[in-house]
Scaffold this motif. Structure first.
Motif, PDB file in Angstrom:
ATOM      1  N   TRP A 120       0.828  -1.208   0.000  1.00 27.81           N
ATOM      2  CA  TRP A 120       0.000   0.000   0.000  1.00 27.81           C
ATOM      3  C   TRP A 120       0.859   1.254   0.000  1.00 27.81           C
ATOM      4  O   TRP A 120       0.535   2.249  -0.664  1.00 27.81           O
ATOM      5  CB  TRP A 120      -0.934   0.006   1.207  1.00 27.81           C
ATOM      6  CG  TRP A 120      -2.264  -0.637   0.951  1.00 27.81           C
ATOM      7  CD1 TRP A 120      -2.719  -1.813   1.451  1.00 27.81           C
ATOM      8  CD2 TRP A 120      -3.305  -0.131   0.110  1.00 27.81           C
ATOM      9  NE1 TRP A 120      -3.981  -2.091   0.981  1.00 27.81           N
ATOM     10  CE2 TRP A 120      -4.373  -1.068   0.152  1.00 27.81           C
ATOM     11  CE3 TRP A 120      -3.453   1.008  -0.674  1.00 27.81           C
ATOM     12  CZ2 TRP A 120      -5.557  -0.892  -0.552  1.00 27.81           C
ATOM     13  CZ3 TRP A 120      -4.630   1.196  -1.382  1.00 27.81           C
ATOM     14  CH2 TRP A 120      -5.659   0.257  -1.328  1.00 27.81           C
ATOM     15  N   ALA A 121       1.952   1.225   0.731  1.00 26.75           N
ATOM     16  CA  ALA A 121       2.839   2.385   0.790  1.00 26.75           C
ATOM     17  C   ALA A 121       3.458   2.677  -0.584  1.00 26.75           C
ATOM     18  O   ALA A 121       3.625   3.849  -0.952  1.00 26.75           O
ATOM     19  CB  ALA A 121       3.934   2.152   1.824  1.00 26.75           C
ATOM     20  N   LYS A 122       3.779   1.634  -1.329  1.00 23.58           N
ATOM     21  CA  LYS A 122       4.339   1.835  -2.675  1.00 23.58           C
ATOM     22  C   LYS A 122       3.295   2.434  -3.613  1.00 23.58           C
ATOM     23  O   LYS A 122       3.618   3.303  -4.444  1.00 23.58           O
ATOM     24  CB  LYS A 122       4.846   0.499  -3.229  1.00 23.58           C
ATOM     25  CG  LYS A 122       6.099  -0.010  -2.524  1.00 23.58           C
ATOM     26  CD  LYS A 122       6.485  -1.402  -3.004  1.00 23.58           C
ATOM     27  CE  LYS A 122       7.691  -1.927  -2.233  1.00 23.58           C
ATOM     28  NZ  LYS A 122       8.061  -3.308  -2.626  1.00 23.58           N
ATOM     29  N   ILE A 123       2.038   1.983  -3.496  1.00 25.54           N
ATOM     30  CA  ILE A 123       0.964   2.541  -4.322  1.00 25.54           C
ATOM     31  C   ILE A 123       0.755   4.016  -3.994  1.00 25.54           C
ATOM     32  O   ILE A 123       0.660   4.871  -4.889  1.00 25.54           O
ATOM     33  CB  ILE A 123      -0.344   1.749  -4.110  1.00 25.54           C
ATOM     34  CG1 ILE A 123      -0.192   0.335  -4.649  1.00 25.54           C
ATOM     35  CG2 ILE A 123      -1.520   2.458  -4.790  1.00 25.54           C
ATOM     36  CD1 ILE A 123      -1.372  -0.574  -4.349  1.00 25.54           C
ATOM     37  N   VAL A 124       0.694   4.324  -2.691  1.00 26.42           N
ATOM     38  CA  VAL A 124       0.515   5.715  -2.266  1.00 26.42           C
ATOM     39  C   VAL A 124       1.683   6.574  -2.740  1.00 26.42           C
ATOM     40  O   VAL A 124       1.484   7.698  -3.240  1.00 26.42           O
ATOM     41  CB  VAL A 124       0.378   5.791  -0.725  1.00 26.42           C
ATOM     42  CG1 VAL A 124       0.425   7.248  -0.257  1.00 26.42           C
ATOM     43  CG2 VAL A 124      -0.910   5.134  -0.263  1.00 26.42           C
ATOM     44  N   SER A 125       2.899   6.064  -2.621  1.00 28.88           N
ATOM     45  CA  SER A 125       4.081   6.818  -3.047  1.00 28.88           C
ATOM     46  C   SER A 125       4.044   7.117  -4.542  1.00 28.88           C
ATOM     47  O   SER A 125       4.376   8.235  -4.968  1.00 28.88           O
ATOM     48  CB  SER A 125       5.357   6.048  -2.698  1.00 28.88           C
ATOM     49  OG  SER A 125       5.486   5.883  -1.299  1.00 28.88           O
ATOM     50  N   ALA A 126       3.643   6.121  -5.342  1.00 35.41           N
ATOM     51  CA  ALA A 126       3.535   6.338  -6.789  1.00 35.41           C
ATOM     52  C   ALA A 126       2.517   7.427  -7.096  1.00 35.41           C
ATOM     53  O   ALA A 126       2.735   8.284  -7.978  1.00 35.41           O
ATOM     54  CB  ALA A 126       3.153   5.031  -7.479  1.00 35.41           C
ATOM     55  N   LEU A 127       1.401   7.409  -6.385  1.00 33.99           N
ATOM     56  CA  LEU A 127       0.378   8.440  -6.582  1.00 33.99           C
ATOM     57  C   LEU A 127       0.894   9.816  -6.166  1.00 33.99           C
ATOM     58  O   LEU A 127       0.539  10.834  -6.786  1.00 33.99           O
ATOM     59  CB  LEU A 127      -0.884   8.087  -5.788  1.00 33.99           C
ATOM     60  CG  LEU A 127      -1.655   6.848  -6.275  1.00 33.99           C
ATOM     61  CD1 LEU A 127      -2.820   6.543  -5.338  1.00 33.99           C
ATOM     62  CD2 LEU A 127      -2.165   7.069  -7.704  1.00 33.99           C
TER      63      LEU A 127
END
Length: 318
Positions: free
Chosen positions: A124-131
Protein backbone atom coordinates in the motif's frame (compact mmCIF):
# COMPACT_ATOMS: atom_id res chain seq x y z
CA UNK A 1 31.46 47.63 -3.39
CA UNK A 2 32.20 45.17 -6.12
CA UNK A 3 34.61 43.26 -3.85
CA UNK A 4 31.89 42.80 -1.26
CA UNK A 5 29.47 41.56 -3.89
CA UNK A 6 32.06 39.08 -5.17
CA UNK A 7 32.84 37.99 -1.62
CA UNK A 8 29.18 37.41 -0.88
CA UNK A 9 28.73 35.51 -4.13
CA UNK A 10 31.70 33.26 -3.39
CA UNK A 11 30.44 32.59 0.13
CA UNK A 12 26.98 31.67 -1.13
CA UNK A 13 28.48 29.46 -3.87
CA UNK A 14 30.47 27.55 -1.21
CA UNK A 15 27.37 27.18 0.98
CA UNK A 16 25.36 25.89 -1.98
CA UNK A 17 28.12 23.37 -2.69
CA UNK A 18 28.21 22.22 0.95
CA UNK A 19 24.42 21.80 1.08
CA UNK A 20 24.48 19.88 -2.21
CA UNK A 21 27.23 17.49 -1.06
CA UNK A 22 25.67 16.90 2.37
CA UNK A 23 22.23 16.41 0.84
CA UNK A 24 23.45 13.92 -1.75
CA UNK A 25 25.61 12.02 0.75
CA UNK A 26 22.98 11.84 3.49
CA UNK A 27 20.12 10.81 1.25
CA UNK A 28 22.29 8.34 -0.68
CA UNK A 29 23.17 6.70 2.64
CA UNK A 30 19.49 6.36 3.49
CA UNK A 31 18.74 4.85 0.06
CA UNK A 32 21.57 2.32 0.32
CA UNK A 33 20.57 1.39 3.87
CA UNK A 34 16.99 0.69 2.82
CA UNK A 35 17.85 -1.25 -0.35
CA UNK A 36 20.72 -3.25 1.13
CA UNK A 37 19.69 -3.84 4.74
CA UNK A 38 16.02 -3.05 5.25
CA UNK A 39 14.68 -4.10 1.81
CA UNK A 40 11.55 -1.96 2.33
CA UNK A 41 10.23 -4.20 5.06
CA UNK A 42 7.64 -1.71 6.34
CA UNK A 43 5.41 1.08 5.08
CA UNK A 44 7.53 3.61 6.93
CA UNK A 45 10.74 2.66 5.16
CA UNK A 46 8.94 2.82 1.80
CA UNK A 47 8.02 6.44 2.53
CA UNK A 48 11.52 7.20 3.83
CA UNK A 49 12.98 5.66 0.65
CA UNK A 50 10.82 7.85 -1.60
CA UNK A 51 11.58 10.86 0.59
CA UNK A 52 15.32 10.22 0.25
CA UNK A 53 15.07 9.73 -3.54
CA UNK A 54 13.13 12.99 -3.93
CA UNK A 55 15.51 14.89 -1.63
CA UNK A 56 18.55 13.48 -3.42
CA UNK A 57 17.19 14.42 -6.85
CA UNK A 58 16.21 17.82 -5.44
CA UNK A 59 19.92 18.39 -4.81
CA UNK A 60 20.72 17.77 -8.49
CA UNK A 61 19.08 21.06 -9.46
CA UNK A 62 21.09 23.01 -6.89
CA UNK A 63 24.28 23.50 -8.99
CA UNK A 64 22.18 25.03 -11.79
CA UNK A 65 20.53 27.49 -9.39
CA UNK A 66 23.87 28.27 -7.73
CA UNK A 67 25.52 28.92 -11.11
CA UNK A 68 22.79 31.39 -12.08
CA UNK A 69 22.99 33.19 -8.74
CA UNK A 70 26.78 33.38 -8.85
CA UNK A 71 27.03 34.60 -12.47
CA UNK A 72 23.69 36.42 -12.57
CA UNK A 73 23.13 34.64 -15.88
CA UNK A 74 21.58 31.37 -17.05
CA UNK A 75 24.03 29.64 -19.36
CA UNK A 76 22.25 26.32 -20.02
CA UNK A 77 19.56 27.30 -22.53
CA UNK A 78 15.78 27.56 -22.44
CA UNK A 79 15.04 23.82 -22.65
CA UNK A 80 17.32 22.96 -19.75
CA UNK A 81 15.70 25.78 -17.78
CA UNK A 82 12.25 24.23 -18.18
CA UNK A 83 13.52 20.69 -17.49
CA UNK A 84 15.40 21.73 -14.34
CA UNK A 85 12.40 23.66 -13.00
CA UNK A 86 9.98 20.79 -13.69
CA UNK A 87 12.25 18.18 -12.06
CA UNK A 88 13.04 20.57 -9.22
CA UNK A 89 9.34 21.11 -8.55
CA UNK A 90 8.44 17.42 -8.77
CA UNK A 91 11.12 16.43 -6.27
CA UNK A 92 10.29 19.33 -3.95
CA UNK A 93 6.60 18.49 -3.80
CA UNK A 94 7.15 14.72 -3.64
CA UNK A 95 9.45 15.23 -0.67
CA UNK A 96 6.83 17.33 1.12
CA UNK A 97 3.97 14.97 0.20
CA UNK A 98 5.93 11.92 1.42
CA UNK A 99 6.64 13.74 4.65
CA UNK A 100 2.91 14.39 5.05
CA UNK A 101 2.05 10.76 4.30
CA UNK A 102 4.59 9.69 6.93
CA UNK A 103 2.86 11.81 9.56
CA UNK A 104 -0.42 10.00 8.86
CA UNK A 105 1.42 6.66 8.83
CA UNK A 106 2.96 7.46 12.23
CA UNK A 107 -0.46 8.21 13.66
CA UNK A 108 -1.89 4.92 12.40
CA UNK A 109 1.15 2.96 13.63
CA UNK A 110 1.18 4.22 17.19
CA UNK A 111 -2.39 5.34 17.90
CA UNK A 112 -4.23 2.18 16.78
CA UNK A 113 -1.82 -0.30 15.09
CA UNK A 114 -4.23 -3.25 14.92
CA UNK A 115 -7.05 -1.26 13.36
CA UNK A 116 -4.87 0.22 10.60
CA UNK A 117 -2.58 -2.79 10.04
CA UNK A 118 -3.96 -3.68 6.60
CA UNK A 119 -3.41 -0.11 5.35
CA UNK A 120 0.20 -0.03 6.51
CA UNK A 121 1.70 -2.76 4.32
CA UNK A 122 4.70 -2.04 2.06
CA UNK A 123 2.47 -2.73 -0.95
CA UNK A 124 0.00 0.00 0.00
CA UNK A 125 2.84 2.39 0.79
CA UNK A 126 4.34 1.83 -2.68
CA UNK A 127 0.96 2.54 -4.32
CA UNK A 128 0.51 5.72 -2.27
CA UNK A 129 4.08 6.82 -3.05
CA UNK A 130 3.53 6.34 -6.79
CA UNK A 131 0.38 8.44 -6.58
CA UNK A 132 2.29 11.13 -4.70
CA UNK A 133 4.89 11.35 -7.49
CA UNK A 134 2.07 11.72 -10.03
CA UNK A 135 0.34 14.34 -7.88
CA UNK A 136 3.60 16.28 -7.65
CA UNK A 137 3.95 16.31 -11.44
CA UNK A 138 0.37 17.53 -11.90
CA UNK A 139 0.82 20.13 -9.15
CA UNK A 140 4.02 21.70 -10.44
CA UNK A 141 3.61 21.41 -14.21
CA UNK A 142 1.43 24.52 -14.78
CA UNK A 143 3.94 26.78 -13.04
CA UNK A 144 7.22 25.13 -14.07
CA UNK A 145 6.45 25.28 -17.79
CA UNK A 146 6.11 29.07 -17.54
CA UNK A 147 9.81 29.36 -16.70
CA UNK A 148 11.92 30.76 -19.52
CA UNK A 149 15.56 31.72 -20.08
CA UNK A 150 14.88 34.09 -22.97
CA UNK A 151 15.92 37.15 -20.91
CA UNK A 152 19.20 35.64 -19.72
CA UNK A 153 17.82 34.28 -16.44
CA UNK A 154 15.78 31.16 -15.75
CA UNK A 155 12.76 32.94 -14.26
CA UNK A 156 8.98 32.67 -14.62
CA UNK A 157 7.48 34.47 -17.60
CA UNK A 158 5.12 36.76 -15.73
CA UNK A 159 1.80 37.11 -17.54
CA UNK A 160 0.59 39.62 -14.95
CA UNK A 161 0.92 40.37 -11.25
CA UNK A 162 -2.47 38.79 -10.63
CA UNK A 163 -1.39 35.62 -12.45
CA UNK A 164 1.83 35.40 -10.42
CA UNK A 165 -0.05 36.02 -7.18
CA UNK A 166 -2.40 33.17 -8.08
CA UNK A 167 0.52 30.83 -8.82
CA UNK A 168 2.26 31.75 -5.58
CA UNK A 169 -0.92 31.25 -3.57
CA UNK A 170 -1.52 27.89 -5.26
CA UNK A 171 2.01 26.60 -4.57
CA UNK A 172 1.95 28.01 -1.01
CA UNK A 173 -1.25 26.12 -0.19
CA UNK A 174 -0.14 22.87 -1.87
CA UNK A 175 3.52 23.00 -0.86
CA UNK A 176 3.33 24.47 2.63
CA UNK A 177 0.01 25.38 4.24
CA UNK A 178 -1.89 22.15 3.54
CA UNK A 179 1.00 19.72 4.32
CA UNK A 180 1.95 21.74 7.42
CA UNK A 181 -1.64 21.58 8.67
CA UNK A 182 -1.92 17.82 8.06
CA UNK A 183 1.44 17.13 9.73
CA UNK A 184 0.63 19.26 12.75
CA UNK A 185 -2.85 17.74 13.11
CA UNK A 186 -1.54 14.17 12.78
CA UNK A 187 1.22 14.58 15.32
CA UNK A 188 -0.98 16.56 17.72
CA UNK A 189 -3.67 13.84 17.55
CA UNK A 190 -1.01 11.18 18.12
CA UNK A 191 0.42 12.91 21.19
CA UNK A 192 -3.05 13.47 22.64
CA UNK A 193 -3.97 9.82 22.03
CA UNK A 194 -0.82 8.53 23.73
CA UNK A 195 -1.26 10.90 26.66
CA UNK A 196 -4.93 9.95 27.14
CA UNK A 197 -3.99 6.27 26.99
CA UNK A 198 -1.30 6.78 29.62
CA UNK A 199 -3.71 8.64 31.93
CA UNK A 200 -6.35 5.91 31.65
CA UNK A 201 -3.92 3.09 32.39
CA UNK A 202 -0.55 4.21 33.76
CA UNK A 203 2.10 1.84 32.35
CA UNK A 204 3.99 -0.49 34.64
CA UNK A 205 7.09 -0.05 32.52
CA UNK A 206 8.37 3.57 32.70
CA UNK A 207 10.20 3.03 29.41
CA UNK A 208 6.96 3.83 27.57
CA UNK A 209 7.27 7.38 28.91
CA UNK A 210 10.45 7.67 26.88
CA UNK A 211 8.48 6.91 23.72
CA UNK A 212 6.22 9.87 24.34
CA UNK A 213 9.14 12.16 25.18
CA UNK A 214 11.10 11.11 22.11
CA UNK A 215 8.01 11.40 19.94
CA UNK A 216 7.33 14.87 21.32
CA UNK A 217 10.88 15.93 20.48
CA UNK A 218 10.48 14.56 16.98
CA UNK A 219 7.20 16.46 16.50
CA UNK A 220 8.81 19.72 17.57
CA UNK A 221 11.78 19.07 15.25
CA UNK A 222 9.53 18.24 12.28
CA UNK A 223 7.28 21.27 12.62
CA UNK A 224 10.03 23.78 13.47
CA UNK A 225 12.52 22.69 10.79
CA UNK A 226 9.85 22.47 8.09
CA UNK A 227 8.54 25.93 9.00
CA UNK A 228 11.97 27.55 9.35
CA UNK A 229 13.19 26.21 6.00
CA UNK A 230 10.11 26.87 3.86
CA UNK A 231 8.13 29.78 5.35
CA UNK A 232 10.84 32.40 4.55
CA UNK A 233 10.96 31.13 0.95
CA UNK A 234 7.25 31.69 0.40
CA UNK A 235 7.29 34.96 2.36
CA UNK A 236 10.00 36.42 0.11
CA UNK A 237 8.16 35.22 -2.98
CA UNK A 238 5.05 37.12 -1.91
CA UNK A 239 7.14 40.17 -0.97
CA UNK A 240 8.73 40.16 -4.43
CA UNK A 241 5.35 41.22 -5.84
CA UNK A 242 5.76 44.57 -4.13
CA UNK A 243 9.38 45.17 -5.09
CA UNK A 244 9.50 47.88 -7.75
CA UNK A 245 13.18 47.19 -8.37
CA UNK A 246 15.37 44.30 -7.26
CA UNK A 247 17.22 45.96 -4.36
CA UNK A 248 20.60 44.37 -3.68
CA UNK A 249 19.82 43.57 -0.04
CA UNK A 250 16.51 41.95 -1.01
CA UNK A 251 18.19 39.93 -3.78
CA UNK A 252 20.84 38.67 -1.37
CA UNK A 253 18.27 37.76 1.26
CA UNK A 254 16.17 35.98 -1.37
CA UNK A 255 19.20 33.99 -2.49
CA UNK A 256 19.76 32.93 1.12
CA UNK A 257 16.16 31.77 1.69
CA UNK A 258 16.37 29.70 -1.51
CA UNK A 259 19.44 28.01 -0.03
CA UNK A 260 17.52 27.55 3.23
CA UNK A 261 14.71 25.74 1.41
CA UNK A 262 17.24 23.38 -0.19
CA UNK A 263 18.96 22.77 3.14
CA UNK A 264 15.72 21.22 4.41
CA UNK A 265 16.51 18.18 2.26
CA UNK A 266 19.76 17.78 4.23
CA UNK A 267 17.81 17.76 7.49
CA UNK A 268 15.48 14.95 6.44
CA UNK A 269 18.02 12.10 6.74
CA UNK A 270 18.73 13.32 10.27
CA UNK A 271 15.13 13.90 11.35
CA UNK A 272 13.58 10.82 9.78
CA UNK A 273 16.38 8.28 9.79
CA UNK A 274 18.70 9.05 12.68
CA UNK A 275 15.71 9.28 15.05
CA UNK A 276 15.00 5.66 14.19
CA UNK A 277 16.82 2.97 16.16
CA UNK A 278 16.64 0.72 13.10
CA UNK A 279 18.34 3.26 10.84
CA UNK A 280 21.00 4.06 13.40
CA UNK A 281 21.87 0.36 13.40
CA UNK A 282 21.84 0.28 9.58
CA UNK A 283 24.13 3.31 9.38
CA UNK A 284 26.54 1.75 11.88
CA UNK A 285 26.63 -1.41 9.75
CA UNK A 286 27.31 0.55 6.53
CA UNK A 287 29.81 3.05 7.91
CA UNK A 288 31.55 0.85 10.49
CA UNK A 289 31.57 -2.76 9.25
CA UNK A 290 33.86 -3.67 12.18
CA UNK A 291 30.92 -2.98 14.49
CA UNK A 292 29.38 -6.28 13.44
CA UNK A 293 32.33 -8.25 14.80
CA UNK A 294 33.39 -6.02 17.70
CA UNK A 295 31.09 -6.20 20.73
CA UNK A 296 32.46 -2.90 22.03
CA UNK A 297 31.21 -1.11 18.93
CA UNK A 298 27.75 -2.61 18.84
CA UNK A 299 24.95 -0.09 18.49
CA UNK A 300 22.97 0.28 21.69
CA UNK A 301 19.50 0.35 20.20
CA UNK A 302 16.69 1.59 22.38
CA UNK A 303 13.46 -0.35 22.15
CA UNK A 304 10.14 0.49 23.68
CA UNK A 305 7.83 -2.06 25.20
CA UNK A 306 4.35 -0.59 25.44
CA UNK A 307 2.81 -3.08 27.84
CA UNK A 308 -0.21 -0.85 28.33
CA UNK A 309 -1.10 -0.84 24.64
CA UNK A 310 -0.33 -4.39 23.64
CA UNK A 311 2.27 -3.15 21.16
CA UNK A 312 5.77 -4.50 21.55
CA UNK A 313 9.08 -3.34 20.14
CA UNK A 314 7.76 -0.06 18.85
CA UNK A 315 10.31 2.34 17.44
CA UNK A 316 9.72 5.90 16.41
CA UNK A 317 10.14 5.43 12.69
CA UNK A 318 10.48 1.77 11.86
Amino acid sequence: TEDNIDGYGITMAILYLVVCILGLAGNSLVIVAILKLDKMSSSTTVYIFNLAVADGLFMVGLPFIASQNFQNHWMFGDTVCKVVMVLDGINQFTSIFCLTAMSIDRYMALADPLRFARWRTPRWAKIVSALLWLLSLLTILPMALHFSAERGLCIPDLVSDAWWLGILSYTFVMGFALPFTVMTASYAALLLTLRARRLRAPPVNPESHRLERQLTNMVVAVVVVFGVCWLPFYTFNFCSLYQTGMVLSFARAFEFVVLLSYSWSCANPILYACLSDTFRRHFRTLLCPAAKSSPSMQCNTERYDLNDTGVRDVTILA
